[in-house]
Design a protein around this motif. Structure first.
Motif, short mmCIF file in Angstrom:
data_model
loop_
_atom_site.label_atom_id
_atom_site.label_comp_id
_atom_site.label_asym_id
_atom_site.label_seq_id
_atom_site.Cartn_x
_atom_site.Cartn_y
_atom_site.Cartn_z
N SER A 216 0.83 -1.20 0.00
CA SER A 216 0.00 0.00 0.00
C SER A 216 0.87 1.25 0.00
O SER A 216 2.05 1.21 0.33
CB SER A 216 -0.94 0.01 1.21
OG SER A 216 -0.21 0.14 2.41
N LYS A 217 0.27 2.37 -0.36
CA LYS A 217 0.99 3.63 -0.50
C LYS A 217 1.59 4.08 0.83
O LYS A 217 0.90 4.14 1.85
CB LYS A 217 0.04 4.70 -1.02
CG LYS A 217 0.66 6.09 -1.17
CD LYS A 217 1.68 6.15 -2.28
CE LYS A 217 2.21 7.56 -2.49
NZ LYS A 217 3.22 7.62 -3.56
N ILE A 218 2.88 4.39 0.81
CA ILE A 218 3.55 4.95 1.98
C ILE A 218 3.66 6.45 1.78
O ILE A 218 4.32 6.91 0.85
CB ILE A 218 4.94 4.33 2.19
CG1 ILE A 218 4.80 2.83 2.48
CG2 ILE A 218 5.67 5.02 3.34
CD1 ILE A 218 6.13 2.12 2.64
N TRP A 219 3.02 7.22 2.66
CA TRP A 219 3.06 8.68 2.55
C TRP A 219 4.33 9.24 3.16
O TRP A 219 4.93 10.17 2.60
CB TRP A 219 1.84 9.28 3.24
CG TRP A 219 0.52 8.76 2.77
CD1 TRP A 219 -0.39 8.03 3.49
CD2 TRP A 219 -0.09 8.94 1.47
NE1 TRP A 219 -1.50 7.74 2.74
CE2 TRP A 219 -1.35 8.29 1.49
CE3 TRP A 219 0.31 9.57 0.30
CZ2 TRP A 219 -2.20 8.27 0.39
CZ3 TRP A 219 -0.53 9.56 -0.80
CH2 TRP A 219 -1.76 8.91 -0.75
N PHE A 220 4.72 8.71 4.33
CA PHE A 220 5.92 9.20 5.01
C PHE A 220 6.64 8.00 5.63
O PHE A 220 6.02 7.16 6.27
CB PHE A 220 5.58 10.20 6.13
CG PHE A 220 4.87 11.44 5.64
CD1 PHE A 220 5.60 12.50 5.12
CD2 PHE A 220 3.50 11.53 5.69
CE1 PHE A 220 4.95 13.64 4.67
CE2 PHE A 220 2.84 12.67 5.24
CZ PHE A 220 3.57 13.72 4.72
N GLU A 221 7.95 7.96 5.46
CA GLU A 221 8.77 6.92 6.06
C GLU A 221 9.29 7.38 7.42
O GLU A 221 9.63 8.55 7.59
CB GLU A 221 9.96 6.59 5.16
CG GLU A 221 9.62 5.81 3.91
CD GLU A 221 9.55 4.30 4.16
OE1 GLU A 221 9.54 3.90 5.34
OE2 GLU A 221 9.50 3.57 3.16
N SER A 222 9.36 6.46 8.36
CA SER A 222 9.98 6.78 9.64
C SER A 222 11.48 6.98 9.45
O SER A 222 12.07 6.47 8.49
CB SER A 222 9.72 5.67 10.66
OG SER A 222 10.28 4.45 10.20
N TYR A 223 12.06 7.74 10.34
CA TYR A 223 13.51 7.99 10.32
C TYR A 223 13.98 7.84 11.76
O TYR A 223 14.13 8.81 12.49
CB TYR A 223 13.79 9.38 9.76
CG TYR A 223 15.17 9.55 9.17
CD1 TYR A 223 15.45 9.14 7.87
CD2 TYR A 223 16.20 10.12 9.91
CE1 TYR A 223 16.72 9.30 7.32
CE2 TYR A 223 17.47 10.28 9.37
CZ TYR A 223 17.72 9.87 8.07
OH TYR A 223 18.98 10.03 7.54
N ASP A 224 14.18 6.58 12.16
CA ASP A 224 14.44 6.29 13.56
C ASP A 224 15.64 5.37 13.70
O ASP A 224 16.41 5.18 12.75
CB ASP A 224 13.20 5.69 14.22
CG ASP A 224 12.71 4.43 13.49
OD1 ASP A 224 13.41 3.96 12.56
OD2 ASP A 224 11.64 3.92 13.85
N CYS A 225 15.78 4.78 14.88
CA CYS A 225 16.95 3.94 15.16
C CYS A 225 17.02 2.74 14.21
O CYS A 225 18.08 2.42 13.68
CB CYS A 225 16.90 3.45 16.61
SG CYS A 225 16.61 4.73 17.82
N SER A 226 15.90 2.07 14.02
CA SER A 226 15.90 0.88 13.17
C SER A 226 16.20 1.24 11.72
O SER A 226 16.86 0.48 11.00
CB SER A 226 14.56 0.15 13.28
OG SER A 226 13.49 0.95 12.86
#
Length: 219
Positions: A90-100
């Motif tokens: 499904s469409k990803i609007w925003f990606e996380s930017y975290d430790c993982s």
């Protein structure tokens, strides 16, 4: 070396609202930090230490330069992955930017530099998803909260973030929780701050989800 939020997770995820100042104050910086040695006791009690690869000194030095450049180009911490729905692809609007996300970037960078991963282990990552229709761009700090900004929108954004402040009592926690449910689930609204810009998310079921994903090492 460890990449993490510099001012704790709560401060990176939600802003501080300061009396008399219109714009929310964000402490959402993230970076790779270096420590002397490995805290064996900490990882024995809270995780594991597993050898996944060996690298040459040349690869190590190139990796050090990559980390420095990564620190310069990705300076913010983003907790949420915003996606259209839970279905695969499904469409990803925003990606996380975290430790993982840093760990995954590092593995792929090492692989490109020539590192070979021989460990059969699956690496595990916790991710937090918000589910939303197509986001609406609202503006940045100056266009919303500046002298010629949108005062109505500024009040709405501040009102949204207010219940996320740390509670001082059980009663305050319950009241704040009910306000959050009203805004996110009943009104289907979430204001996202991403890369110094504000977006309005039209939330939809299941609204939020925490997943535990197994992702293989680069081959």
């Amino acid at each position: 070396m460890e990449w993490y939020e510099l001012f704790q997770l709560g401060n990176c995820t939600f802003p501080h609202l300061r009396p008399g100042i219109a714009a929310p104050f964000w402490c959402n910086q993230g970076a790779a930090c270096f420590f002397e040695g490995i805290d064996d006791l900490h990882w024995k009690e809270n995780g594991s230490l597993v050898k996944v690869s060996e690298v040459s000194g040349e690869i190590f030095n190139k990796m050090a330069k990559w980390v420095k450049e990564d620190n310069r180009t990705g300076i913010y911490y983003e907790t949420w992955t915003v996606q259209a729905d839970p279905n695969p692809g499904s469409k990803i609007w925003f990606e996380s930017y975290d430790c993982s996300a840093f760990v995954l970037r590092t593995y792929h960078a090492l692989s490109k530099l020539g590192a070979v991963f021989k460990s059969p282990i699956q690496t595990n990552y916790t991710r937090i998803f918000l589910y939303s229709g197509e986001p609406t761009y609202l503006g940045n700090d100056s266009s919303i909260f500046g002298p010629h900004g949108n005062k109505t929108l500024a009040e709405q954004i501040n009102s949204f973030y207010l219940p996320f402040r740390p509670p001082h009592s059980a009663k305050e926690f319950i009241i704040s929780l009910l306000e959050i449910v009203e805004k996110v689930i009943v009104q289907n609204t979430f204001y996202l701050y991403f890369n110094y810009e504000y977006w309005c998310l039209p939330m939809k079921q299941p609204y939020i989800e925490i997943t535990y994903e197994e992702i293989p090492l680069p081959s």
